[in-house]
Design a protein around this motif. Structure first.
Motif, PDB file in Angstrom:
ATOM      1  N   UNK A  12     -42.338  17.272   8.571  1.00  0.00           N
ATOM      2  CA  UNK A  12     -41.078  17.001   9.257  1.00  0.00           C
ATOM      3  C   UNK A  12     -41.299  15.887  10.273  1.00  0.00           C
ATOM      4  N   UNK A  13     -40.187  15.342  10.770  1.00  0.00           N
ATOM      5  CA  UNK A  13     -40.284  14.146  11.611  1.00  0.00           C
ATOM      6  C   UNK A  13     -39.503  14.307  12.906  1.00  0.00           C
ATOM      7  N   UNK A  14     -39.939  13.568  13.928  1.00  0.00           N
ATOM      8  CA  UNK A  14     -39.258  13.536  15.220  1.00  0.00           C
ATOM      9  C   UNK A  14     -38.753  12.119  15.471  1.00  0.00           C
ATOM     10  N   UNK A  15     -37.484  11.966  15.885  1.00  0.00           N
ATOM     11  CA  UNK A  15     -36.939  10.629  16.147  1.00  0.00           C
ATOM     12  C   UNK A  15     -37.176  10.197  17.596  1.00  0.00           C
ATOM     13  N   UNK A 124     -31.536   4.537   9.411  1.00  0.00           N
ATOM     14  CA  UNK A 124     -31.089   5.532   8.427  1.00  0.00           C
ATOM     15  C   UNK A 124     -31.960   6.781   8.476  1.00  0.00           C
ATOM     16  N   UNK A 125     -33.261   6.575   8.666  1.00  0.00           N
ATOM     17  CA  UNK A 125     -34.164   7.721   8.734  1.00  0.00           C
ATOM     18  C   UNK A 125     -33.898   8.534   9.997  1.00  0.00           C
ATOM     19  N   UNK A 129     -32.908  12.591   9.925  1.00  0.00           N
ATOM     20  CA  UNK A 129     -33.660  13.694  10.535  1.00  0.00           C
ATOM     21  C   UNK A 129     -32.934  14.292  11.732  1.00  0.00           C
ATOM     22  N   UNK A 130     -32.032  13.523  12.342  1.00  0.00           N
ATOM     23  CA  UNK A 130     -31.211  14.099  13.411  1.00  0.00           C
ATOM     24  C   UNK A 130     -30.143  15.034  12.830  1.00  0.00           C
ATOM     25  N   UNK A 131     -29.633  14.684  11.651  1.00  0.00           N
ATOM     26  CA  UNK A 131     -28.645  15.538  10.995  1.00  0.00           C
ATOM     27  C   UNK A 131     -29.284  16.820  10.483  1.00  0.00           C
ATOM     28  N   UNK A 132     -30.539  16.728  10.045  1.00  0.00           N
ATOM     29  CA  UNK A 132     -31.257  17.909   9.543  1.00  0.00           C
ATOM     30  C   UNK A 132     -32.734  17.789   9.907  1.00  0.00           C
ATOM     31  N   UNK A 133     -33.134  18.364  11.052  1.00  0.00           N
ATOM     32  CA  UNK A 133     -34.529  18.261  11.497  1.00  0.00           C
ATOM     33  C   UNK A 133     -35.539  18.886  10.538  1.00  0.00           C
TER      34      UNK A 133
END
Length: 216
Positions: A12-15, A124-125, A129-133
């Motif tokens: 998973x990713x963090x913005x 876009x990324x 990931x903000x819409x679905x962490x």
């Protein structure tokens, strides 16, 4: 940390919606005085993490192993501690549209992948990931692709850094691979010059004074 080959990483990713993040912001200088490559987890983004709303303090992004950052990430001083802190915190890749050159070189030595993508793809990324962490992001070094949801974005990485990461090599390991050539060079050197011997110590001249990954 022992070098481990990295061919593909998924997590998973963090913005991190910040640009021009320098190495002093990644790890303040006061935490760079001790020796060793580990023990820096609590120092990562130390000043920013005093804010409860900072992205890495949010439970939504707990356990993220991919950091998605703004342009010019890792600029500033050459401290390798910045990479060590990111690794200790759990990050295995940092995606951005541009990086500080020395930071990127240090990252490759310490098995931290730094894919460089166009800014619009990073945006876009971030949105994804903000819409679905819980969205998983894959960094594929073999194919040079970042995959997330329906996104399939080619990325740039230096060929030497890619080779270094995929083979799990730091500078010491690369030097040791050239041991035969170093020995041959030393045999050709005039006897009166200093020499490198098998123990790694320099001999005196005569009369002279005394940094889930899938390995490939």
């Amino acid at each position: 940390m022992s070098p481990v080959p990295v061919v593909r990483h998924t997590g998973t990713a963090a913005p991190l919606r910040r640009r021009d993040v320098d190495t002093d912001q990644i790890i303040p200088a006061e935490f760079c005085k001790r020796l060793g490559r580990t023990g820096y987890e609590d120092t990562l983004f130390h000043r920013w993490r005093q804010d409860a709303d900072f992205v890495l303090n949010l439970p939504l992004y707990a356990g993220a192993s991919v950091l998605v950052a703004g342009p010019d990430f890792g600029i500033g001083s050459s401290r390798e501690h910045a990479v060590w802190a990111l690794r200790d915190f759990g990050f295995r890749a940092v995606i951005a549209s541009s990086f500080g050159d020395i930071f990127r070189a240090n990252a490759a030595k310490n098995q931290l992948v730094t894919p460089r993508m166009p800014e619009e793809a990073v945006e876009r990324l971030w949105e994804l990931i903000e819409a679905d962490p819980a969205t998983e992001v894959t960094v594929d070094l073999q194919e040079r692709l970042v995959l997330a949801g329906s996104m399939r974005v080619p990325f740039e990485i230096g060929e030497h850094s890619r080779w270094q990461l995929m083979n799990g090599l730091d500078d010491i390991e690369i030097t040791l691979r050239r041991g035969g050539g170093i020995d041959a060079h030393e045999q050709r050197r005039p006897a009166w010059l200093p020499r490198v011997v098998a123990s790694g110590a320099a001999a005196r001249p005569a009369g002279g004074a005394s940094g889930r990954a899938e390995a490939g």
